[in-house]
Design an enzyme around this catalytic site. Structure first.
Site, PDB file in Angstrom:
ATOM      1  CD  GLU A  85      43.419  35.531  44.405  1.00 39.28           C
ATOM      2  OE1 GLU A  85      44.691  36.086  44.169  1.00 39.28           O
ATOM      3  OE2 GLU A  85      42.700  35.837  43.616  1.00 39.28           O
TER       4      GLU A  85
ATOM      5  CG  HIS B   1      38.501  37.230  46.876  1.00 43.02           C
ATOM      6  ND1 HIS B   1      38.237  38.629  47.023  1.00 43.02           N
ATOM      7  CD2 HIS B   1      38.934  36.418  46.266  1.00 43.02           C
ATOM      8  CE1 HIS B   1      37.887  38.344  45.510  1.00 43.02           C
ATOM      9  NE2 HIS B   1      38.783  37.513  45.512  1.00 43.02           N
TER      10      HIS B   1
ATOM     11  CG  HIS C 145      34.439  37.868  42.797  1.00 41.16           C
ATOM     12  ND1 HIS C 145      34.544  36.387  42.014  1.00 41.16           N
ATOM     13  CD2 HIS C 145      35.302  37.566  43.330  1.00 41.16           C
ATOM     14  CE1 HIS C 145      35.417  35.627  41.966  1.00 41.16           C
ATOM     15  NE2 HIS C 145      35.990  36.449  42.715  1.00 41.16           N
TER      16      HIS C 145
ATOM     17  CD  GLU D 138      23.261  50.610  62.786  1.00 38.21           C
ATOM     18  OE1 GLU D 138      24.152  48.975  62.462  1.00 38.21           O
ATOM     19  OE2 GLU D 138      22.816  50.515  63.876  1.00 38.21           O
TER      20      GLU D 138
ATOM     21  CG  HIS E  52      38.824  41.077  41.308  1.00 35.42           C
ATOM     22  ND1 HIS E  52      39.856  39.595  40.961  1.00 35.42           N
ATOM     23  CD2 HIS E  52      37.912  39.426  41.630  1.00 35.42           C
ATOM     24  CE1 HIS E  52      40.047  38.249  41.141  1.00 35.42           C
ATOM     25  NE2 HIS E  52      38.614  38.223  41.865  1.00 35.42           N
TER      26      HIS E  52
HETATM   27  P1  13P Z   1      40.199  30.087  44.027  1.00 36.67           P
HETATM   28  O1  13P Z   1      38.959  29.435  42.724  1.00 36.67           O
HETATM   29  O2  13P Z   1      41.359  29.315  42.846  1.00 36.67           O
HETATM   30  O3  13P Z   1      40.127  30.379  44.908  1.00 36.67           O
HETATM   31  O4  13P Z   1      40.425  31.507  43.007  1.00 36.67           O
HETATM   32  C1  13P Z   1      38.836  32.404  43.283  1.00 36.67           C
HETATM   33  C2  13P Z   1      38.773  33.418  42.939  1.00 36.67           C
HETATM   34  O5  13P Z   1      37.940  34.166  43.363  1.00 36.67           O
HETATM   35  C3  13P Z   1      40.492  34.283  42.270  1.00 36.67           C
HETATM   36  O6  13P Z   1      40.212  35.927  42.409  1.00 36.67           O
HETATM   37 ZN    ZN Z   2      37.964  36.832  42.898  1.00 34.28          ZN
END
Ligand code: 13P
Ligand code: ZN
Length: 271
Positions: free
Chosen positions: A116, A139, A141, A169, A210
């Site tokens: 990413e 980033h 999940h 908050e 995602h």
């Molecule tokens: P990477 O292992 O390449 O960082 O990818 C993980 C991910 O969350 C892809 O969106």
């Molecule tokens: Zn991801």
């Protein structure tokens, strides 16, 4: 030369990745972090210009030429970062209009930066323009935000208002709200550009089905942003199927604005 394993930027990154894993946000290799480093700080720990190798980035980002980032490796597990930082993380300096990344440290097994990287680097460019203090892009999940994208309207204003209403908050922590991208193929320049575009107006960008991107001044602030949005999503997932009896009204949101000196995204609250 000081030992890089004691560098505050590295220890803080290790702690953050470990904590994100502990929160369940980063299964397997899920998630990635990049942090802009100060060159003078890096020079205390690394010889310049000792370039280990160069890796093409696959995009152009002239604004980042010469900029140095600490970044997680692709395919690497957040749970393992603390045990082998040199393998799971890397320090890169962008060169040649951002088309090349010079590895200065890390990725010791021959690995490379996160898939990413486009979304991270393009988001840094976008956030730097809005606020030069922004140094971190993160980033991950988180389960409840992700779950929400299956059952909630993806309209950004509607999505944000729901989150704001879930904990008092929220509007204080992310008054700029949450932007939302529909499902797109991850790891591409296209999703990178789209994410960066969304980063111009908010520090949180949801990737439907995602995960989420956050941007901030430092690791703590960025972690806290995602943590707060995820808590709100968790509450929504607990109550959405029940008859709603109470909420935080827009009038109360305005009280929060004045009390905490924040301004909600223009037009997203009733006057
Ligand atoms: P990477 O292992 O390449 O960082 O990818 C993980 C991910 O969350 C892809 O969106
Ligand atoms: Zn991801």
């Amino acid at each position: 030369m000081k030992n890089i394993l004691n560098a505050p930027f590295l220890t803080e990154m290790i702690r953050t990745a470990t904590n994100m894993y502990a929160h369940g946000w980063d299964e397997r290799n899920g998630g990635n972090i990049s942090m802009l480093l100060d060159e003078a700080e890096v020079r205390k720990y690394l010889d310049f210009p000792a370039i280990v190798r160069t890796i093409p980035t696959g995009f152009e980002a002239p604004a980042l030429d010469g900029r140095i980032f600490l970044v997680t490796g692709t395919g690497k597990y957040f749970k393992n970062v603390q045990y082998d930082p040199a393998k799971n993380l890397g320090i890169v300096r962008l060169a040649k209009n951002g088309t090349e990344a010079e590895v200065l440290w890390g990725f010791s097994d021959g690995g490379k930066f996160t898939s990413e990287f486009p979304a991270h680097m393009m988001s840094h460019v976008a956030r730097m323009r809005v606020n030069p203090e922004n140094r971190v892009v993160m980033h991950c999940h988180p389960a409840n935000l992700l779950a929400m994208t299956y059952v909630h309207d993806l309209d950004e204003k509607a999505f944000t208002r729901t989150l704001w209403q879930m904990c008092t908050e929220c509007i204080v922590v992310f008054p700029d709200g949450v932007n939302v991208l529909p499902w797109m193929l991850c790891g591409t320049n296209e999703i990178g550009l789209a994410t960066a575009g969304k980063m111009e107006t908010a520090r949180l960008v949801v990737w439907a089905q995602h995960g989420i991107y956050g941007a901030g001044r430092d690791l703590d602030e960025t972690f806290g942003l995602i943590e707060t949005a995820e808590k709100a999503a968790e509450i929504w997932m607990k109550i959405a199927h029940l008859p709603l009896k109470n909420t935080i009204t827009d009038a109360q949101m305005h009280e929060l604005e004045s009390r905490f000196g924040v301004k909600a995204r223009e037009g997203w609250l009733e006057p």
